[in-house]
Scaffold this active site. Sequence first.
Site, PDB file in Angstrom:
ATOM      1  NE  ARG A  11      -3.784  -2.263  -0.102  1.00  6.94           N
ATOM      2  CZ  ARG A  11      -3.653  -3.533  -0.480  1.00  6.94           C
ATOM      3  NH1 ARG A  11      -2.488  -3.962  -0.935  1.00  6.94           N
ATOM      4  NH2 ARG A  11      -4.667  -4.381  -0.406  1.00  6.94           N
ATOM      5  N   GLY A  38       3.582   8.776  25.723  1.00 10.36           N
ATOM      6  CA  GLY A  38       2.400   9.120  24.936  1.00 10.36           C
ATOM      7  C   GLY A  38       2.694   9.440  23.487  1.00 10.36           C
ATOM      8  CE  LYS A  83       6.474   4.940  30.633  1.00 14.26           C
ATOM      9  NZ  LYS A  83       6.239   6.398  30.480  1.00 14.26           N
ATOM     10  CG  LEU A 107      19.611   8.104  24.865  1.00 12.30           C
ATOM     11  CD1 LEU A 107      19.243   8.204  23.393  1.00 12.30           C
ATOM     12  CD2 LEU A 107      20.636   7.005  25.085  1.00 12.30           C
ATOM     13  CB  THR A 131      15.830  15.553  27.579  1.00 13.67           C
ATOM     14  OG1 THR A 131      16.103  15.103  28.900  1.00 13.67           O
ATOM     15  CG2 THR A 131      16.053  14.415  26.599  1.00 13.67           C
ATOM     16  CB  CYS A 186       1.179  13.854  31.504  1.00 19.46           C
ATOM     17  SG  CYS A 186       1.542  14.261  29.788  1.00 19.46           S
TER      18      CYS A 186
END
Length: 249
Positions: A11, A38, A83, A107, A131, A186
Amino acid sequence: MNDHQLLRYSRHILLDDIDIDGQQKITAAHALIIGAGGLGSPAALYLASAGTGTITLADQDTVDLTNLQRQILHTTERVGQPKVASARQALTAINPGIDIIALDERLDGARLDALVRSATVVLDCTDNFATRHAINRACVTHKVPLVSGAAIRFDGQISVFDARDPVSPCYACLFPPQQSVDDINCATMGVFAPLVGIIGSMQAAEALKLIVGIGTSLAGRLQMLDARTMEWTTITLRRDAACSVCGHH
């Protein structure tokens, strides 16, 4: 490309702007995604499904129950896992034919510099300014395009900073590092779940466009979304000659 890849990515190959040559660029590319939350979740999922040959995903956090409202890489069963380990499991399930490098670390310094230097494109999916500025400096140094996204409450923003273009501004032109900025996240401010999906998906789209070399990127433009009204605002950005990162000193 083998028959399996031709079918899997058919596709994309059907799109004249991509075709086989463009898909081969995608399969040969290395995307560095910093942040597996997120924004990093939809960005990584779409880059993996599109066949990005190598995805390096860096994050030092673990999956928390509060993440699951919006961080679609992760599941209830993987609460407590790193994660990046959770992300690698999800991405491998979608596309076992690509390389997923999971880095359970924050990092910085020489480590960040080396990874940016090896990348085709960098996606900043983090949530703190220190960061972000470190990523930007490395991308400017090595002339690697940077796709930057952010989301908090109902407000999202996205831009591309492409140091390969002599007139493109960098992140520091927009947010000078010497300015005092309070990090908001958040955990304290909240975030509308689909908003990170919108911005993160756009980051993947911009990254793929940069990899293939099609269309017009968001370099020089900051797109801001108010998810309450679904209204976009565009701000034109210019390189700051006095910028401490990319300017002429």
